[in-house]
Write a protein that holds these residues in place. Sequence first.
Motif, PDB file in Angstrom:
ATOM      1  N   LYS A 112       3.776  -5.979   8.947  1.00 19.47           N
ATOM      2  CA  LYS A 112       4.597  -5.472   9.756  1.00 19.47           C
ATOM      3  C   LYS A 112       5.985  -4.801   8.161  1.00 19.47           C
ATOM      4  N   LYS A 134      -4.228   1.244   4.995  1.00 21.13           N
ATOM      5  CA  LYS A 134      -4.942   1.561   5.830  1.00 21.13           C
ATOM      6  C   LYS A 134      -6.320   0.964   6.471  1.00 21.13           C
ATOM      7  N   TYR A 139      -1.236   0.090   8.561  1.00 20.98           N
ATOM      8  CA  TYR A 139      -0.702   1.073   7.383  1.00 20.98           C
ATOM      9  C   TYR A 139       0.442   1.829   8.473  1.00 20.98           C
ATOM     10  N   ASP A 140       1.584   1.555   7.977  1.00 23.70           N
ATOM     11  CA  ASP A 140       2.721   2.766   8.550  1.00 23.70           C
ATOM     12  C   ASP A 140       4.234   3.428   7.572  1.00 23.70           C
ATOM     13  N   LYS A 142       6.992   4.185   7.271  1.00 20.35           N
ATOM     14  CA  LYS A 142       7.375   4.938   7.782  1.00 20.35           C
ATOM     15  C   LYS A 142       8.766   3.422   6.880  1.00 20.35           C
ATOM     16  N   ARG A 143       7.587   2.093   6.526  1.00 21.67           N
ATOM     17  CA  ARG A 143       7.749   0.904   5.898  1.00 21.67           C
ATOM     18  C   ARG A 143       7.487   0.390   4.378  1.00 21.67           C
ATOM     19  N   ALA A 264       5.747   9.579   6.825  1.00 20.66           N
ATOM     20  CA  ALA A 264       6.995   9.120   7.437  1.00 20.66           C
ATOM     21  C   ALA A 264       7.087   9.777   7.678  1.00 20.66           C
TER      22      ALA A 264
END
Length: 339
Positions: A112, A134, A139-140, A142-143, A264
């Motif tokens: 996170k 991934k 996977y995010d 935005k970060r 994102a």
Amino acid sequence: MVKAVVLGAAGGIGQPLALLLKANPLVTELSLYDIVNTPGVAADISHISTPAKVEGYLPADDGLKKTLTGADIVVIPAGVPRKPGMTRDDLFKINAGIVRDLANGIAATAPKAFVLVISNPVNSTVPIVAEVFKKAGVYDPKRLFGVTTLDVVRASTFVAEIVGDLSLSKDVVVPVVGGHSGVTIVPLLSQSSHPLPASVDTTSLDALVNRIQFGGDEVVKAKGGAGSATLSMAYAGAEFASKVLRAVKGEEGIVAPSYVSLEADPVGAAALTKELGTELAYFSSNVELGPGGVVKINPLGKITEAEQTLIKAAIPELQKNITTGVTFITEAKVEEPRL
């Protein structure tokens, strides 16, 4: 409470970056990791009279896991710096595996965390981190950020020099878009907060663009093969990390160029893609930051014909760089287990 992590903390970028993060009042804990010398760097920095508690780890005894446990923001300057005669491909071959292994550690221990990638070539290493995440299911987009702030810092400094007042350096804002190497670096000088003097002709403007694009070569040459842009990169990395932390703390209206996945912000990505005339998975544009990372990817806006030409020249190289990073993970050979 904010725990910041530097992976590659004993290197030429890592040490001054760790120093600047220790001095940041938003950081309450600073955890450092490298393959050598990290305990010594941590001990040295820990004596600085700011609140952040400092710890340093080596690979032994689950050092990477200990470093990353509880991390809120992870900055990655790890890897080998560019040397005279070294191509981007040479650099990729050396640093790709390092970034992959660190990304695996982050995915396992601090999925996170906000991840800021400095390790070059950023155009390819950011996709490496994304593909590792991934595969791990964490996977995010935005970060995850590619740190392109040094290009912005250089543009601000060089414009202030031409304007004739270096005291303006901190106030000059020049959007730099595209990527983070050579021709993929596109300074939008027409959008500079401080317009260039009328005396700057086309030849001088071209020279300025070239200097912003290849400022790293200027430093490598000046150091005579003894290093690359480490101190200015550390400053730029700390500046961007500070903006991310301020946004996380709730400060609004923070916008900074960063090389991010267009996933994102699909809405912003659609507008940007229309401007570019082609689809790209990653691009550096002005990004609005918020508590969750990327809030909005801003469009290029009004640019000159010359800047449009620079964008067109950047796209094929960006596509190549992105593919190189993605395929390094997706097409990696899996060794058969030995019986």
